[in-house]
Motif scaffolding. Structure first.
Motif, mmCIF file in Angstrom:
data_model
loop_
_atom_site.group_PDB
_atom_site.id
_atom_site.type_symbol
_atom_site.label_atom_id
_atom_site.label_comp_id
_atom_site.label_asym_id
_atom_site.label_seq_id
_atom_site.Cartn_x
_atom_site.Cartn_y
_atom_site.Cartn_z
ATOM 1 N N VAL A 13 0.883 -1.164 0.000
ATOM 2 C CA VAL A 13 0.000 0.000 0.000
ATOM 3 C C VAL A 13 0.918 1.211 0.000
ATOM 4 C CG1 VAL A 13 -1.758 1.305 1.254
ATOM 5 C CG2 VAL A 13 -1.877 -1.191 1.189
ATOM 6 N N HIS A 14 0.695 2.122 -0.945
ATOM 7 C CA HIS A 14 1.608 3.245 -1.136
ATOM 8 C C HIS A 14 0.833 4.549 -1.275
ATOM 9 C CE1 HIS A 14 4.554 0.133 -2.077
ATOM 10 N NE2 HIS A 14 3.642 -0.377 -2.886
ATOM 11 N N VAL A 15 1.548 5.657 -1.068
ATOM 12 C CA VAL A 15 1.023 6.976 -1.377
ATOM 13 C C VAL A 15 1.963 7.580 -2.418
ATOM 14 C CG1 VAL A 15 0.575 9.307 -0.516
ATOM 15 C CG2 VAL A 15 -0.083 7.326 0.851
ATOM 16 N N ASN A 31 -1.359 15.859 -7.628
ATOM 17 C CA ASN A 31 -2.445 15.174 -6.934
ATOM 18 C C ASN A 31 -1.892 13.987 -6.171
ATOM 19 O OD1 ASN A 31 -4.900 16.599 -7.846
ATOM 20 N ND2 ASN A 31 -4.182 15.961 -9.860
ATOM 21 N N ALA A 32 -2.348 13.804 -4.934
ATOM 22 C CA ALA A 32 -1.925 12.676 -4.113
ATOM 23 C C ALA A 32 -2.895 11.515 -4.324
ATOM 24 C CB ALA A 32 -1.889 13.078 -2.650
ATOM 25 N N TYR A 33 -2.338 10.313 -4.406
ATOM 26 C CA TYR A 33 -3.120 9.100 -4.607
ATOM 27 C C TYR A 33 -2.718 8.044 -3.581
ATOM 28 C CZ TYR A 33 -4.713 10.603 -9.219
ATOM 29 O OH TYR A 33 -5.314 11.274 -10.250
ATOM 30 N N ILE A 34 -3.668 7.212 -3.199
ATOM 31 C CA ILE A 34 -3.360 6.014 -2.429
ATOM 32 C C ILE A 34 -3.425 4.849 -3.402
ATOM 33 C CG2 ILE A 34 -5.752 5.723 -1.654
ATOM 34 C CD1 ILE A 34 -4.465 4.494 0.959
ATOM 35 N N ILE A 35 -2.458 3.941 -3.285
ATOM 36 C CA ILE A 35 -2.356 2.794 -4.188
ATOM 37 C C ILE A 35 -2.457 1.513 -3.370
ATOM 38 C CG2 ILE A 35 -0.873 1.576 -5.837
ATOM 39 C CD1 ILE A 35 0.540 4.323 -6.280
ATOM 40 N N ASN A 36 -3.371 0.647 -3.766
ATOM 41 C CA ASN A 36 -3.481 -0.676 -3.156
ATOM 42 C C ASN A 36 -2.940 -1.692 -4.149
ATOM 43 O OD1 ASN A 36 -4.077 -3.033 -1.864
ATOM 44 N ND2 ASN A 36 -6.287 -2.913 -2.193
ATOM 45 N N ASN A 37 -1.713 -2.142 -3.930
ATOM 46 C CA ASN A 37 -1.094 -3.133 -4.811
ATOM 47 C C ASN A 37 -1.151 -4.530 -4.181
ATOM 48 O OD1 ASN A 37 0.047 -3.742 -7.263
ATOM 49 N ND2 ASN A 37 2.139 -3.444 -6.556
ATOM 50 N N LYS A 103 0.185 3.204 8.706
ATOM 51 C CA LYS A 103 1.525 3.587 8.260
ATOM 52 C C LYS A 103 1.549 5.082 7.972
ATOM 53 C CE LYS A 103 5.225 2.569 5.066
ATOM 54 N NZ LYS A 103 5.727 1.705 4.004
ATOM 55 N N LYS A 104 2.690 5.690 8.274
ATOM 56 C CA LYS A 104 2.904 7.103 7.993
ATOM 57 C C LYS A 104 3.781 7.204 6.746
ATOM 58 C CE LYS A 104 3.378 9.708 11.534
ATOM 59 N NZ LYS A 104 3.886 10.388 12.730
ATOM 60 N N TYR A 105 3.275 7.901 5.743
ATOM 61 C CA TYR A 105 4.013 8.124 4.495
ATOM 62 C C TYR A 105 4.527 9.558 4.503
ATOM 63 C CZ TYR A 105 1.737 3.836 3.055
ATOM 64 O OH TYR A 105 1.299 2.541 2.980
ATOM 65 N N PHE A 106 5.768 9.740 4.063
ATOM 66 C CA PHE A 106 6.418 11.030 4.222
ATOM 67 C C PHE A 106 7.102 11.464 2.931
ATOM 68 C CE2 PHE A 106 9.993 13.645 5.876
ATOM 69 C CZ PHE A 106 9.244 14.621 6.505
#
Length: 131
Positions: A13-15, A31-37, A103-106
């Motif tokens: 799972v990524h941002v 644009n920010a996206y969340i990715i469910n891989n 999770k914290k994405y930075f």
């Protein structure tokens, strides 16, 4: 007790922040996206986003998605160009496989830029992945 709560490691799972052309405003924007891989859906996704550096801070933005199918993505928010010069943080909490994940994405300051983009296969566009 707090020490007894196990929060499993988040994988796949990524941002990402992607530069896209907005047809309506005829300009490029981030644009920010969340990715469910993952191979399974994630549900009840809560995202808290903020930008900061020293005493400069953006408003805290909260977003919720009910469900994100496997190998898919969803837009989180538009990011103003001025905010890309700040540290950007996305705290993501979700449920999958009857467990809670967090999770914290930075994005360190100035890492959301044209010279840092790379191809992001799931979206499929060029962008910057969070650390």
């Amino acid at each position: 007790m707090k020490k007894d709560i196990e929060i499993p490691e988040v994988k796949d799972v990524h941002v990402a922040v992607v530069r896209e052309f907005n047809k309506e405003f005829r300009s490029d924007e981030w644009n920010a996206y969340i990715i469910n891989n993952r191979g399974t859906s994630i549900e009840m996704i809560l995202i808290v986003a903020r930008g900061f550096e020293g005493k400069k801070e953006t408003s805290i933005m909260r977003h919720k998605l009910e469900k994100l199918p496997p190998h898919s993505f969803a837009k989180i928010e538009y990011i103003q160009d001025e905010v890309t010069a700040l540290n950007n943080e996305f705290l993501v909490t979700f449920f999958a496989d009857n467990r809670m994940f967090e999770k914290k994405y930075f994005f360190p300051k100035n890492t959301i830029s044209e010279d840092k983009v790379r191809f992001i296969p799931v979206i499929p566009k060029e962008g910057v992945l969070a650390e």
